[in-house]
Design a protein around this motif. Structure first.
Motif, PDB file in Angstrom:
ATOM      1  N   ALA A 132      98.708 154.820  75.328  1.00  0.00           N
ATOM      2  CA  ALA A 132      99.893 155.541  74.891  1.00  0.00           C
ATOM      3  C   ALA A 132      99.581 156.815  74.121  1.00  0.00           C
ATOM      4  CB  ALA A 132     100.751 154.617  74.010  1.00  0.00           C
ATOM      5  N   THR A 133      98.351 156.936  73.609  1.00  0.00           N
ATOM      6  CA  THR A 133      98.036 158.039  72.705  1.00  0.00           C
ATOM      7  C   THR A 133      96.891 158.885  73.230  1.00  0.00           C
ATOM      8  OG1 THR A 133      98.633 156.567  70.867  1.00  0.00           O
ATOM      9  CG2 THR A 133      97.514 158.632  70.315  1.00  0.00           C
ATOM     10  N   PRO A 134      97.065 160.201  73.317  1.00  0.00           N
ATOM     11  CA  PRO A 134      95.942 161.052  73.740  1.00  0.00           C
ATOM     12  C   PRO A 134      94.753 160.859  72.797  1.00  0.00           C
ATOM     13  CG  PRO A 134      97.987 162.300  73.723  1.00  0.00           C
ATOM     14  CD  PRO A 134      98.286 160.987  73.059  1.00  0.00           C
ATOM     15  N   HIS A 135      93.567 160.819  73.375  1.00  0.00           N
ATOM     16  CA  HIS A 135      92.373 160.600  72.552  1.00  0.00           C
ATOM     17  C   HIS A 135      91.155 161.205  73.241  1.00  0.00           C
ATOM     18  CE1 HIS A 135      92.659 157.225  75.383  1.00  0.00           C
ATOM     19  NE2 HIS A 135      91.335 157.201  75.360  1.00  0.00           N
ATOM     20  N   SER A 136      90.160 161.492  72.438  1.00  0.00           N
ATOM     21  CA  SER A 136      88.864 161.907  72.962  1.00  0.00           C
ATOM     22  C   SER A 136      87.919 160.717  72.861  1.00  0.00           C
ATOM     23  CB  SER A 136      88.326 163.099  72.161  1.00  0.00           C
ATOM     24  OG  SER A 136      88.226 162.764  70.787  1.00  0.00           O
ATOM     25  N   TRP A 137      86.708 160.894  73.406  1.00  0.00           N
ATOM     26  CA  TRP A 137      85.666 159.872  73.269  1.00  0.00           C
ATOM     27  C   TRP A 137      84.481 160.510  72.562  1.00  0.00           C
ATOM     28  CZ3 TRP A 137      85.986 154.750  74.295  1.00  0.00           C
ATOM     29  CH2 TRP A 137      87.091 154.315  75.040  1.00  0.00           C
ATOM     30  N   ARG A 138      84.025 159.852  71.501  1.00  0.00           N
ATOM     31  CA  ARG A 138      82.913 160.354  70.709  1.00  0.00           C
ATOM     32  C   ARG A 138      81.701 159.443  70.838  1.00  0.00           C
ATOM     33  NH1 ARG A 138      83.690 164.273  66.806  1.00  0.00           N
ATOM     34  NH2 ARG A 138      85.856 164.912  66.457  1.00  0.00           N
ATOM     35  N   LEU A 139      80.535 160.072  70.740  1.00  0.00           N
ATOM     36  CA  LEU A 139      79.287 159.337  70.668  1.00  0.00           C
ATOM     37  C   LEU A 139      79.153 158.726  69.277  1.00  0.00           C
ATOM     38  CD1 LEU A 139      76.510 158.831  72.182  1.00  0.00           C
ATOM     39  CD2 LEU A 139      75.664 160.802  70.896  1.00  0.00           C
ATOM     40  N   ASP A 140      78.821 157.442  69.215  1.00  0.00           N
ATOM     41  CA  ASP A 140      78.481 156.828  67.930  1.00  0.00           C
ATOM     42  C   ASP A 140      77.009 157.144  67.693  1.00  0.00           C
ATOM     43  OD1 ASP A 140      77.662 155.028  65.873  1.00  0.00           O
ATOM     44  OD2 ASP A 140      79.403 153.773  66.304  1.00  0.00           O
ATOM     45  N   ALA A 141      76.760 158.185  66.908  1.00  0.00           N
ATOM     46  CA  ALA A 141      75.407 158.726  66.790  1.00  0.00           C
ATOM     47  C   ALA A 141      74.418 157.692  66.274  1.00  0.00           C
ATOM     48  CB  ALA A 141      75.411 159.957  65.893  1.00  0.00           C
ATOM     49  N   ALA A 142      74.808 156.941  65.261  1.00  0.00           N
ATOM     50  CA  ALA A 142      73.871 155.976  64.669  1.00  0.00           C
ATOM     51  C   ALA A 142      73.473 154.912  65.692  1.00  0.00           C
ATOM     52  CB  ALA A 142      74.491 155.330  63.439  1.00  0.00           C
ATOM     53  N   LYS A 143      74.452 154.370  66.405  1.00  0.00           N
ATOM     54  CA  LYS A 143      74.146 153.361  67.417  1.00  0.00           C
ATOM     55  C   LYS A 143      73.322 153.959  68.556  1.00  0.00           C
ATOM     56  CE  LYS A 143      78.163 150.311  66.747  1.00  0.00           C
ATOM     57  NZ  LYS A 143      79.386 149.759  67.389  1.00  0.00           N
ATOM     58  N   ALA A 144      73.663 155.190  68.942  1.00  0.00           N
ATOM     59  CA  ALA A 144      72.970 155.838  70.054  1.00  0.00           C
ATOM     60  C   ALA A 144      71.505 156.099  69.711  1.00  0.00           C
ATOM     61  CB  ALA A 144      73.672 157.135  70.429  1.00  0.00           C
ATOM     62  N   ILE A 145      71.260 156.572  68.490  1.00  0.00           N
ATOM     63  CA  ILE A 145      69.886 156.846  68.076  1.00  0.00           C
ATOM     64  C   ILE A 145      69.079 155.558  68.031  1.00  0.00           C
ATOM     65  CG2 ILE A 145      68.467 157.616  66.129  1.00  0.00           C
ATOM     66  CD1 ILE A 145      70.711 159.676  65.549  1.00  0.00           C
ATOM     67  N   ALA A 146      69.706 154.484  67.539  1.00  0.00           N
ATOM     68  CA  ALA A 146      69.016 153.187  67.502  1.00  0.00           C
ATOM     69  C   ALA A 146      68.706 152.705  68.910  1.00  0.00           C
ATOM     70  CB  ALA A 146      69.866 152.166  66.748  1.00  0.00           C
ATOM     71  N   ALA A 147      69.655 152.860  69.824  1.00  0.00           N
ATOM     72  CA  ALA A 147      69.447 152.409  71.205  1.00  0.00           C
ATOM     73  C   ALA A 147      68.346 153.206  71.898  1.00  0.00           C
ATOM     74  CB  ALA A 147      70.747 152.533  71.991  1.00  0.00           C
ATOM     75  N   ALA A 148      68.205 154.477  71.508  1.00  0.00           N
ATOM     76  CA  ALA A 148      67.184 155.332  72.121  1.00  0.00           C
ATOM     77  C   ALA A 148      65.822 155.173  71.456  1.00  0.00           C
ATOM     78  CB  ALA A 148      67.619 156.793  72.051  1.00  0.00           C
ATOM     79  N   GLY A 149      65.778 154.424  70.371  1.00  0.00           N
ATOM     80  CA  GLY A 149      64.511 154.267  69.663  1.00  0.00           C
ATOM     81  C   GLY A 149      64.155 155.456  68.807  1.00  0.00           C
ATOM     82  N   GLY A 150      65.153 156.216  68.396  1.00  0.00           N
ATOM     83  CA  GLY A 150      64.919 157.408  67.582  1.00  0.00           C
ATOM     84  C   GLY A 150      65.463 158.645  68.259  1.00  0.00           C
ATOM     85  N   VAL A 151      65.387 159.759  67.558  1.00  0.00           N
ATOM     86  CA  VAL A 151      65.874 161.027  68.108  1.00  0.00           C
ATOM     87  C   VAL A 151      64.762 161.663  68.941  1.00  0.00           C
ATOM     88  CG1 VAL A 151      66.801 163.296  67.567  1.00  0.00           C
ATOM     89  CG2 VAL A 151      67.360 161.349  66.108  1.00  0.00           C
ATOM     90  N   PRO A 152      64.993 161.875  70.233  1.00  0.00           N
ATOM     91  CA  PRO A 152      63.941 162.481  71.054  1.00  0.00           C
ATOM     92  C   PRO A 152      63.772 163.967  70.762  1.00  0.00           C
ATOM     93  CG  PRO A 152      65.939 162.186  72.340  1.00  0.00           C
ATOM     94  CD  PRO A 152      66.198 161.548  71.009  1.00  0.00           C
ATOM     95  N   GLY A 153      62.558 164.453  70.878  1.00  0.00           N
ATOM     96  CA  GLY A 153      62.292 165.875  70.756  1.00  0.00           C
ATOM     97  C   GLY A 153      62.406 166.550  72.109  1.00  0.00           C
ATOM     98  N   TRP A 154      62.027 167.813  72.160  1.00  0.00           N
ATOM     99  CA  TRP A 154      62.073 168.535  73.423  1.00  0.00           C
ATOM    100  C   TRP A 154      60.960 169.565  73.472  1.00  0.00           C
ATOM    101  CZ3 TRP A 154      65.252 169.539  69.333  1.00  0.00           C
ATOM    102  CH2 TRP A 154      65.352 170.853  68.887  1.00  0.00           C
ATOM    103  N   ILE A 155      60.647 169.991  74.683  1.00  0.00           N
ATOM    104  CA  ILE A 155      59.559 170.941  74.907  1.00  0.00           C
ATOM    105  C   ILE A 155      60.135 172.287  75.315  1.00  0.00           C
ATOM    106  CG2 ILE A 155      57.521 171.461  76.300  1.00  0.00           C
ATOM    107  CD1 ILE A 155      57.116 168.475  76.648  1.00  0.00           C
ATOM    108  N   GLU A 156      59.713 173.327  74.618  1.00  0.00           N
ATOM    109  CA  GLU A 156      60.088 174.684  75.000  1.00  0.00           C
ATOM    110  C   GLU A 156      59.141 175.200  76.084  1.00  0.00           C
ATOM    111  OE1 GLU A 156      62.560 176.847  74.023  1.00  0.00           O
ATOM    112  OE2 GLU A 156      63.530 175.450  72.632  1.00  0.00           O
ATOM    113  N   GLN A 157      59.580 176.229  76.759  1.00  0.00           N
ATOM    114  CA  GLN A 157      58.843 176.754  77.897  1.00  0.00           C
ATOM    115  C   GLN A 157      57.448 177.231  77.529  1.00  0.00           C
ATOM    116  OE1 GLN A 157      58.255 180.227  78.864  1.00  0.00           O
ATOM    117  NE2 GLN A 157      57.717 179.880  81.010  1.00  0.00           N
ATOM    118  N   ASP A 158      57.257 177.611  76.268  1.00  0.00           N
ATOM    119  CA  ASP A 158      55.930 178.059  75.828  1.00  0.00           C
ATOM    120  C   ASP A 158      54.997 176.902  75.512  1.00  0.00           C
ATOM    121  OD1 ASP A 158      56.936 177.057  73.450  1.00  0.00           O
ATOM    122  OD2 ASP A 158      56.890 178.962  72.371  1.00  0.00           O
ATOM    123  N   GLY A 159      55.458 175.666  75.722  1.00  0.00           N
ATOM    124  CA  GLY A 159      54.628 174.494  75.482  1.00  0.00           C
ATOM    125  C   GLY A 159      54.789 173.882  74.111  1.00  0.00           C
ATOM    126  N   SER A 160      55.541 174.521  73.222  1.00  0.00           N
ATOM    127  CA  SER A 160      55.718 173.977  71.874  1.00  0.00           C
ATOM    128  C   SER A 160      56.661 172.783  71.910  1.00  0.00           C
ATOM    129  CB  SER A 160      56.268 175.051  70.931  1.00  0.00           C
ATOM    130  OG  SER A 160      57.521 175.537  71.386  1.00  0.00           O
TER     131      SER A 160
END
Length: 280
Positions: A132-160
């Motif tokens: 009945a009510t318009p709503h958005s869907w949000r990521l539960d950050a704490a649960k998501a980070i736990a499920a992923a085993g931590g916050v993943p990093g990323w690689i830049e094109q220069d290799g860093s």
């Protein structure tokens, strides 16, 4: 391995020199270069701006490899990805209005997206209210980070290698009340589905990378490499922005600028007089 890049403008206005720089850089780095039309904002996306994007790229002689990828034609893919996150219990419905969110911020000038106070997090599931009510869907950050085993990093094109942190990730909106997907979810789904191996985009989008990397891990999607390039500025340091009526590529074309020569110069970092790249 063949590098696949993409240029992903939103059809909410005419392209300017900053867009041309990003497009030329992506074309230079990609053996295959795709055009993606990010038209999920129903309030701002316009068909005439889609036409303008194609006109501007043709003038620059930057021809994409294959037909454009149009996000409004791919909403079933975003819905399927969101359903997977729902099944994992990693998202929740949010009934807050913009005014509600602004009022909940401890700092009046805060970013309402990243500083969401979690008002709807933990509410009991109520299918009748959702129906009945318009709503958005949000990521539960704490649960998501736990499920992923931590916050993943990323690689830049220069290799860093860049390490993410929980502070970089809020309860991001993944599907809006008025749109089937947010930028974050649609971006990672499309990049994976189209085999994008190098994401070329402006440094202003670098803060989006931690939550997108998290979504890639949660959805089992491949990790691309990132090239976050400097932004194009006016010589006085002002950013180019559609809302500030930055000079458009269409105006440059009408003034007689050689589009092919401009793209070639931008691809090696040479800007027209009156513009410069932001310092790192």
């Amino acid at each position: 391995m063949r590098v696949i890049t993409r240029f992903a403008p939103s059809p909410t206005g005419r392209l300017h020199l900053g867009h041309a720089y990003s497009a030329a850089l992506g074309r230079k780095h990609g053996a295959r270069w795709l055009l993606r039309i990010e038209d999920l904002d129903p309030g701002r996306a316009r068909p005439e701006f889609v036409v303008g994007i194609r006109e501007d790229l043709a003038w620059l002689e930057l021809e994409p490899d294959g037909a454009p990828i149009v996000q409004s034609e791919r909403t079933h893919l975003y819905a399927a990805a969101l359903d997977r996150l729902k099944a994992q219990g990693l998202v929740y419905p949010c009934f807050c209005t913009r005014a509600d969110i602004a009022a909940s911020l401890t700092a009046p000038h805060g970013d309402a997206g990243s500083a969401y106070a979690g008002t709807c997090r933990g509410l009991p599931d109520d299918p009748d209210r959702r129906a009945a009510t318009p709503h958005s869907w949000r990521l539960d950050a704490a649960k998501a980070i736990a499920a992923a085993g931590g916050v993943p990093g990323w690689i830049e094109q220069d290799g860093s290698r860049h390490e993410g942190s929980a502070a970089m990730i809020g309860d991001a909106i993944l599907a809006r009340k008025d749109a089937p997907s947010s930028y974050h979810l649609a971006c990672v789904v499309d990049d994976a589905d189209n085999g994008v191996s190098l994401v070329v985009r402006g440094a202003d989008l670098k803060p989006s990378t931690p939550v997108q990397r998290l979504l890639q891990v949660l959805l089992g999607l491949p990790e691309p490499t990132y090239l976050h390039h400097p932004l194009v500025l006016h010589d006085d340091g002002r950013r180019l922005a559609k809302r500030d009526q930055a000079p458009t590529l269409a105006a440059m074309r009408e003034a007689g600028v050689d589009g092919r020569a401009l793209a070639d110069a931008l691809g090696v970092g040479i800007l027209p007089t009156g513009y410069r790249l932001a310092l790192p």
